[in-house]
Motif scaffolding. Structure first.
Motif, PDB file in Angstrom:
ATOM      1  N   ALA A 154       0.891  -1.173  -0.027  1.00 36.18           N
ATOM      2  CA  ALA A 154       0.118  -0.023  -0.048  1.00 36.18           C
ATOM      3  C   ALA A 154       0.994   1.375  -0.126  1.00 36.18           C
ATOM      4  N   ARG A 155       1.890   1.289  -0.864  1.00 39.88           N
ATOM      5  CA  ARG A 155       2.662   2.327  -1.080  1.00 39.88           C
ATOM      6  C   ARG A 155       2.669   2.911  -2.421  1.00 39.88           C
ATOM      7  N   PRO A 156       3.152   4.049  -2.753  1.00 43.41           N
ATOM      8  CA  PRO A 156       3.378   4.649  -4.383  1.00 43.41           C
ATOM      9  C   PRO A 156       4.675   3.903  -4.701  1.00 43.41           C
ATOM     10  N   VAL A 157       4.471   3.690  -6.080  1.00 45.51           N
ATOM     11  CA  VAL A 157       5.662   3.019  -6.627  1.00 45.51           C
ATOM     12  C   VAL A 157       6.711   3.900  -6.765  1.00 45.51           C
ATOM     13  N   ASP A 158       6.701   5.084  -6.626  1.00 42.64           N
ATOM     14  CA  ASP A 158       7.891   6.128  -6.359  1.00 42.64           C
ATOM     15  C   ASP A 158       8.693   5.916  -5.143  1.00 42.64           C
ATOM     16  N   ALA A 159       7.758   5.561  -4.257  1.00 43.55           N
ATOM     17  CA  ALA A 159       8.407   5.160  -2.854  1.00 43.55           C
ATOM     18  C   ALA A 159       9.256   4.063  -2.597  1.00 43.55           C
ATOM     19  N   MET A 160       9.161   3.198  -3.706  1.00 44.84           N
ATOM     20  CA  MET A 160      10.029   1.904  -3.766  1.00 44.84           C
ATOM     21  C   MET A 160      11.422   1.828  -4.130  1.00 44.84           C
ATOM     22  N   THR A 161      11.793   3.122  -4.362  1.00 40.01           N
ATOM     23  CA  THR A 161      13.168   3.201  -4.835  1.00 40.01           C
ATOM     24  C   THR A 161      14.124   3.779  -3.731  1.00 40.01           C
ATOM     25  N   CYS A 162      15.287   2.764  -3.353  1.00 38.25           N
ATOM     26  CA  CYS A 162      16.182   3.314  -2.406  1.00 38.25           C
ATOM     27  C   CYS A 162      16.781   4.632  -2.785  1.00 38.25           C
ATOM     28  N   ALA A 163      16.925   5.432  -1.809  1.00 37.71           N
ATOM     29  CA  ALA A 163      17.551   6.780  -2.346  1.00 37.71           C
ATOM     30  C   ALA A 163      18.390   7.582  -1.034  1.00 37.71           C
ATOM     31  N   GLN A 164      19.273   6.496  -0.374  1.00 34.61           N
ATOM     32  CA  GLN A 164      20.347   6.903   0.663  1.00 34.61           C
ATOM     33  C   GLN A 164      21.444   6.850  -0.136  1.00 34.61           C
ATOM     34  N   PRO A 165      22.045   8.162  -0.417  1.00 30.90           N
ATOM     35  CA  PRO A 165      23.250   8.527  -1.179  1.00 30.90           C
ATOM     36  C   PRO A 165      24.626   7.698  -0.650  1.00 30.90           C
ATOM     37  N   GLU A 166      24.665   7.741   0.706  1.00 29.65           N
ATOM     38  CA  GLU A 166      25.967   6.990   1.263  1.00 29.65           C
ATOM     39  C   GLU A 166      25.791   5.701   1.061  1.00 29.65           C
ATOM     40  N   ALA A 167      24.473   4.960   1.118  1.00 27.84           N
ATOM     41  CA  ALA A 167      24.366   3.297   1.084  1.00 27.84           C
ATOM     42  C   ALA A 167      24.375   3.073  -0.396  1.00 27.84           C
ATOM     43  N   LEU A 168      23.974   4.005  -1.336  1.00 28.92           N
ATOM     44  CA  LEU A 168      24.126   3.781  -2.908  1.00 28.92           C
ATOM     45  C   LEU A 168      25.539   3.964  -3.294  1.00 28.92           C
ATOM     46  N   ALA A 169      26.511   4.767  -2.662  1.00 27.10           N
ATOM     47  CA  ALA A 169      27.666   4.847  -3.044  1.00 27.10           C
ATOM     48  C   ALA A 169      28.660   3.633  -2.514  1.00 27.10           C
ATOM     49  N   ALA A 170      28.081   3.217  -1.307  1.00 27.72           N
ATOM     50  CA  ALA A 170      28.807   1.839  -0.914  1.00 27.72           C
ATOM     51  C   ALA A 170      28.327   0.726  -1.845  1.00 27.72           C
ATOM     52  N   LEU A 171      26.931   0.599  -2.301  1.00 30.61           N
ATOM     53  CA  LEU A 171      26.671  -0.370  -3.111  1.00 30.61           C
ATOM     54  C   LEU A 171      27.436  -0.251  -4.436  1.00 30.61           C
ATOM     55  N   GLY A 172      27.687   0.809  -4.889  1.00 26.64           N
ATOM     56  CA  GLY A 172      28.508   1.187  -6.099  1.00 26.64           C
ATOM     57  C   GLY A 172      29.977   0.582  -6.188  1.00 26.64           C
ATOM     58  N   GLU A 173      30.606   0.932  -4.816  1.00 22.83           N
ATOM     59  CA  GLU A 173      31.680   0.390  -4.752  1.00 22.83           C
ATOM     60  C   GLU A 173      31.969  -1.020  -4.699  1.00 22.83           C
ATOM     61  N   LEU A 174      30.908  -1.629  -4.137  1.00 26.42           N
ATOM     62  CA  LEU A 174      30.906  -3.414  -4.126  1.00 26.42           C
ATOM     63  C   LEU A 174      30.636  -3.747  -5.617  1.00 26.42           C
ATOM     64  N   LEU A 175      29.933  -3.222  -6.164  1.00 27.34           N
ATOM     65  CA  LEU A 175      29.569  -3.642  -7.778  1.00 27.34           C
ATOM     66  C   LEU A 175      30.907  -3.117  -8.636  1.00 27.34           C
ATOM     67  N   GLY A 176      31.298  -2.165  -8.400  1.00 28.70           N
ATOM     68  CA  GLY A 176      32.664  -1.766  -9.074  1.00 28.70           C
ATOM     69  C   GLY A 176      33.732  -2.953  -9.047  1.00 28.70           C
ATOM     70  N   ILE A 177      33.861  -3.468  -7.805  1.00 27.82           N
ATOM     71  CA  ILE A 177      34.952  -4.697  -7.536  1.00 27.82           C
ATOM     72  C   ILE A 177      34.285  -6.051  -8.425  1.00 27.82           C
ATOM     73  N   LEU A 178      33.154  -6.329  -8.243  1.00 26.42           N
ATOM     74  CA  LEU A 178      32.648  -7.288  -9.018  1.00 26.42           C
ATOM     75  C   LEU A 178      32.676  -7.180 -10.203  1.00 26.42           C
ATOM     76  N   ALA A 179      32.701  -5.825 -10.925  1.00 28.27           N
ATOM     77  CA  ALA A 179      32.551  -5.795 -12.289  1.00 28.27           C
ATOM     78  C   ALA A 179      33.980  -6.184 -13.008  1.00 28.27           C
TER      79      ALA A 179
END
Length: 358
Positions: A154-179
């Motif tokens: 019972a939430r808007p679709v737009d609210a389903m996107t994670c938007a924490q900059p620090e967490a997304l930056a850390a995720l990007g670091e992990l994906l950069g390693i795996l890439a």
């Protein structure tokens, strides 16, 4: 113009934040203090992959090691300067889109000629699906899965996107390693969705859905690295498309080739199947082997992921339990084959990533 990007020099696993100057002559890669790191001529630029949706994309330079990862909006800027930016094989991406129609027709012929009930034939057929068609299907499936989660919560679709900059930056670091692991040319993009359900799911075309609940359930960066590497393995081996072709050949064909409401109706049915039907055992073991090879290549310890494979059935959520059944023997084999010795992220970066979608 100047934009921000992540840069990997092709010799080490680490990625660095850089500034990239874009002009008609090419790309100039600079550090934060304006020190020039690399100069990539315009005529040698290649788009490594165009990921599904609005995810980041990577650019390479012919005969030069290294990759640049840009945010999705930058692609429009690059096309302003380089209108016919080719992919890594030097083929215009627009040409692939034009080929999608007749390639899909050829696939229909194959499906009529062969019974795709066997996993082997389904994988062979999946390899023939044009990337543009698979990516379009993956986009629709991702949208429908997220919309279904939003409706259930019972939430808007737009609210389903994670938007924490620090967490997304850390995720990007992990994906950069795996890439930087085997199959580094594989096009994949991770979409972080805000739900407590432990969902981690690879879709046709290379999109991977990762929920905040999955990050919490993983418990540490090394386990999450293994789980993501497993999904990258599914992408590299065309398993998501093969699974759909094996379980619903006709529906998958229509979803791949139909546009508008018709294509949406077929893909809605496929979205339900993707979250409920497991890969066949051979595909799971192949993705596990790929995952450990990737972890070994980038030096990340595989033990935590192997331990999860032995006990992961305790984790709630359809994306984990039904799609990734546990197997103690397989887990022990994974543990023995792992040779990496390093953590996937520094403790403080994992703490940032652990807060994804909170």
């Amino acid at each position: 113009m100047r934009v921000r990007a992540l840069y990997n020099d092709g010799r080490r696993a680490a990625t660095h934040r850089v500034t990239v100057a874009i002009d008609e002559t090419g790309l100039i890669v600079m550090t934060g203090d304006e020190r020039r790191v690399a100069l990539w001529p315009a005529g040698r630029l290649r788009l490594v992959e165009r990921p599904p949706g609005r995810g980041p994309f990577r650019v390479a330079c012919a005969e030069i090691d290294g990759r640049l990862t840009f945010a999705a909006p930058v692609l429009e800027n690059l096309h302003e300067y380089y209108p016919r930016l080719p992919d890594r094989e030097g083929i215009d991406l627009l040409g692939w889109a034009k080929m999608a129609g007749w390639a899909a027709g050829a696939l229909i012929f194959l499906l009529v000629a062969f019974n795709l009930a066997t996993a082997g034939l389904a994988r062979q057929a999946a390899a023939l699906v044009p990337q543009a068609a698979a990516s379009a299907l993956g986009d629709r499936l991702a949208g429908q899965i997220v919309a279904s989660l939003a409706e259930r919560e019972a939430r808007p679709v737009d609210a389903m996107t994670c938007a924490q900059p620090e967490a997304l930056a850390a995720l990007g670091e992990l994906l950069g390693i795996l890439a930087q692991g085997p199959g580094r040319e594989v096009g994949f993009a991770v979409r972080a969705i805000d739900t407590a359900e432990a969902d981690l799911l690879a879709l046709p075309g290379g999109q991977i859905l990762l929920s905040g609940g999955a990050v919490a359930a993983a418990g540490d960066a090394e386990t999450l690295a293994g789980l993501l590497a497993h999904q990258i393995g599914h992408v590299a081996l065309d398993h998501p498309t093969a699974r759909l072709l094996r379980t619903d050949p006709a529906g998958t064909l229509f979803a791949l080739t139909a546009d508008g409401a018709a294509g949406g109706a077929f893909s809605a049915s496929l979205a339900v199947q993707l979250r409920r039907l497991p890969h066949e055992d051979g595909a799971e073991r192949a993705a596990d082997r790929f995952a450990v090879q990737l972890l070994n290549h980038v030096g990340v310890v595989a033990g935590p992921y192997a331990a999860w494979r032995a006990t992961g059935s305790a984790v709630p959520g359809p994306g984990f339990t039904t799609l990734h059944p546990t197997d103690a023997d397989d887990a022990e084999a994974l543990r023995r084959s792992g040779i990496g010795q390093y953590a996937a992220l520094a403790p403080e970066r994992w703490q940032a990533l652990a807060g994804l979608c909170r």
